[in-house]
Each structure stands twice: as structure tokens, then as C-alpha cells.
Design an enzyme around this catalytic site. Structure first.
Site, PDB file in Angstrom:
ATOM      1  N   HIS A  26     -10.024  -2.753   4.669  1.00 29.83           N
ATOM      2  CA  HIS A  26      -9.687  -1.409   4.216  1.00 29.83           C
ATOM      3  C   HIS A  26     -10.834  -0.440   4.451  1.00 29.83           C
ATOM      4  CE1 HIS A  26      -8.718   1.547   0.752  1.00 29.83           C
ATOM      5  NE2 HIS A  26      -8.124   1.925   1.865  1.00 29.83           N
ATOM      6  N   SER A  86      -3.929   0.472   1.841  1.00 30.05           N
ATOM      7  CA  SER A  86      -4.728   0.900   0.696  1.00 30.05           C
ATOM      8  C   SER A  86      -4.087   0.527  -0.627  1.00 30.05           C
ATOM      9  CB  SER A  86      -4.934   2.420   0.746  1.00 30.05           C
ATOM     10  OG  SER A  86      -3.686   3.089   0.746  1.00 30.05           O
ATOM     11  N   ASN A 131      -9.427   2.116  -4.744  1.00 36.89           N
ATOM     12  CA  ASN A 131      -8.216   2.831  -5.161  1.00 36.89           C
ATOM     13  C   ASN A 131      -7.744   2.426  -6.555  1.00 36.89           C
ATOM     14  OD1 ASN A 131      -8.005   4.485  -2.979  1.00 36.89           O
ATOM     15  ND2 ASN A 131      -6.552   3.221  -1.875  1.00 36.89           N
ATOM     16  N   GLU A 143     -13.802  -2.385   2.646  1.00 33.41           N
ATOM     17  CA  GLU A 143     -13.434  -3.484   1.752  1.00 33.41           C
ATOM     18  C   GLU A 143     -12.838  -4.623   2.572  1.00 33.41           C
ATOM     19  OE1 GLU A 143     -12.115  -1.424  -2.432  1.00 33.41           O
ATOM     20  OE2 GLU A 143     -10.736  -1.166  -0.744  1.00 33.41           O
TER      21      GLU A 143
END
Length: 316
Positions: A162, A141, A212, A174
Site C-alpha cells: 500500500h 487501501s 487508514n 505498508e
């Protein structure tokens, strides 16, 4: 969101001809059986893929399998799955402590601790033994995918994949391209993500990717707001839930993710970008040092010893 094949970067020359990959993905390997690894294994197996989960210890594998069973049983309770479908999903998953069991997989997804040295040690060993067709993908991440891909002989067959927690419920994944990821690899991994019923978003290889990179500063600002007495825990969370339509407040979300996890991710991103917005606040560090890791430890911004949880006394 569709990945535009025309935008993919050409593979970096490694001194060997570019491998032509078989279009099929048959067996999926998963490194790690924690929340993320077990969730990834569950959705892969539910989509029909034979899946091998590798963990370093049998006790961890048992916890991972129990978590998958619990998750599938919840779907049955909600009428979204039949017992026969649960049993078929479980039958497609095998559990092992042997890394060699993954050598024949077509796609290996890594979901171990956010420690680059540990990840690269695994990738180095797998790269030595896996056939050329095997695609490597990391569920990291925060670390860059290139920092792993460039330690292998297959940077053109290495991407980020991800997922989000809880994997069986979160509808997005992702797919992260490096400057060396081939268009063919990206297309195949994107198709795999969609075959799991996920919406695929394409991201470039920068620490934090899309979600993130935007989420972590928001969470850290919520900690700063609590630290600086802008409001108490409940009012911060209530304000953001009702004012912005979020399903849970940022402090409750921190507890759900794990304060130790967010601290580690923030430190990696601060090292990458050197921007103050990624710097972990002192309160977050103190809470992690005190063992306040959130739901998994029983205490974070909320005290989970009671039901419903109540705001924890943080001494601030």
C-alpha cells in the site's frame, strides 16, 4: 521499520509444494494507470526496474503517461533530477492495454478501482497464466488482502503493498501480510519497497491496515464537526494545521484524496468493523451525490474555480 522474518505465518497448504522463489525481481507489472498506478510505475522505473503498465483503454494510458512526465519534469525544475535521468526512467516504462503483457512479470502490483469483484477477476486471469515465481500485490487501501489471495492458487505469494499519494513524494509504504503470506515473499517485497527508497512498515491484514484505520475516523470526524457547526471550513483546517502541526487541514485533505474515494473506503471499513466511527456522515454522502468530489471535480469543501481556493457554500 524492519519486518521480523520470524513473525511471518506459514503458508497455507494448497495441495502443492511451496514454491522456492528466485531472489531477484526483474520486471514489474502495474495494473492501472491512475494517480496511484502511474506513481507506482514511476518510482519502480526510477529505481531501475523495467515496468509494464496495463490499463483498459488507450486514453487512460495516455493520461497516465502524461502524469508521469509532468511529475518527472517537476523534479527537474527543483533540481532533483536531470533530463537524462527522466528520459532513462521513461524508457523503462511500457504501456499496454493487453493483460497478457504482464504474464511474465516477477511482481504485479494492482492499483485499480476499489471493487473486489473487478480485482478478483483480474487476479483469477493472471493466476492462470503467470509463472509460479510471480508475486501478486494489491495497493488496496481498505479491502482485505485475504479476500483476494484466497481466490488464487498462490496465497503464499500474495501480499498488500500500500503506497500513498503522491507516490513519488510520500516516503512510506505498508507491506501487508495475510495469514498465508510466506516469510520469503514478505522479505522479497519488503526489500523491493526499500529499493524504491521507501520506509517500509509491516501491517497485518485488517481493513485499513495502519494508516487508514487511524486516518479515516479522523477525516470523518472533521466532516461531522463541519456538519454540526462546530466551526466553519477554514477554522477547522487552520485549527488542526496549527494546533497539531499537520501539513494540511482534514477538510483540505479530504478534497485532495477525493470525497468519493473516502466515502467508498469508509463504507468498506464500516462493513468490516461495524463501528460507528467508520460510518460516513450524511454530509459526506450528500456532497458525493452532488458531484462535490474535491480537487478532481473542482469543488469539495473548497471551490477550486478560483486561486487560491475558497470555502464552498455547502448549505449547512
Amino acid at each position: 521499520m524492519r519486518h521480523d522474518r520470524a513473525e511471518a505465518a506459514p503458508a497455507r497448504s494448497t495441495g502443492a509444494p511451496l514454491v522456492t522463489l528466485d531472489s531477484r525481481l526483474s520486471t514489474i507489472g502495474v495494473l492501472g494507470s491512475g494517480q496511484m498506478g502511474s506513481g507506482i510505475a514511476q518510482v519502480a522505473a526510477a529505481a531501475g526496474y523495467p515496468t509494464i503498465v496495463r490499463e483498459v483503454a488507450s486514453a487512460a494510458l495516455d493520461r497516465g503517461r502524461a502524469g508521469i512526465v509532468k511529475s518527472l519534469d517537476k523534479f527537474i525544475e527543483k533540481g532533483k533530477l536531470t533530463p537524462a535521468e527522466r528520459d532513462a526512467t521513461l524508457a523503462r516504462i511500457s504501456f499496454t492495454t493487453e493483460l497478457a503483457a504482464l504474464y511474465g512479470a516477477d511482481l504485479i502490483i494492482e492499483a485499480v478501482t476499489e471493487d473486489l469483484a473487478i480485482k478478483n477477476e483480474l487476479w483469477h486471469e493472471l493466476d492462470r497464466h503467470c509463472p509460479a515465481r510471480t508475486i501478486f500485490a494489491s495497493n488496496t487501501s481498505s479491502l482485505t488482502i485475504g479476500s483476494m489471495a484466497n481466490t488464487t492458487s498462490r496465497p503464499d505469494r500474495f501480499v498488500g503493498l500500500h503506497f500513498f499519494n503522491p507516490v513519488p513524494l510520500m516516503p512510506v509504504v505498508e507491506v501487508v501480510r495475510t495469514i498465508t503470506s510466506s516469510a520469503e515473499t514478505l522479505d522479497r517485497v519488503t526489500a523491493f519497497g526499500r529499493s524504491l527508497g521507501k520506509e517500509v512498515v509491516a501491517a497485518r491484514d485488517s481493513s485499513g491496515f495502519i494508516v487508514n484505520r487511524l486516518l479515516v475516523p479522523f477525516l470523518l470526524d472533521a466532516v461531522r464537526a463541519r456538519e454540526q457547526h462546530v466551526a466553519d471550513t477554514t477554522d477547522i483546517d487552520t485549527g488542526m494545521r496549527l494546533g497539531c502541526g499537520h501539513p494540511m487541514g482534514p477538510l483540505a485533505l479530504l478534497d485532495f484524496i477525493g470525497l468519493d474515494t473516502v466515502l467508498n473506503v469508509a463504507e468498506i471499513m464500516f462493513t468490516e468493523y461495524r463501528e460507528p466511527r467508520y460510518a460516513p456522515p450524511p454530509l459526506l454522502r450528500r456532497m458525493v451525490l452532488a458531484g462535490f468530489h474535491g480537487r478532481k471535480s473542482g469543488r469539495g469543501f473548497y471551490d477550486y474555480a478560483v486561486d487560491p481556493p475558497v470555502p464552498a457554500d455547502l448549505g449547512v
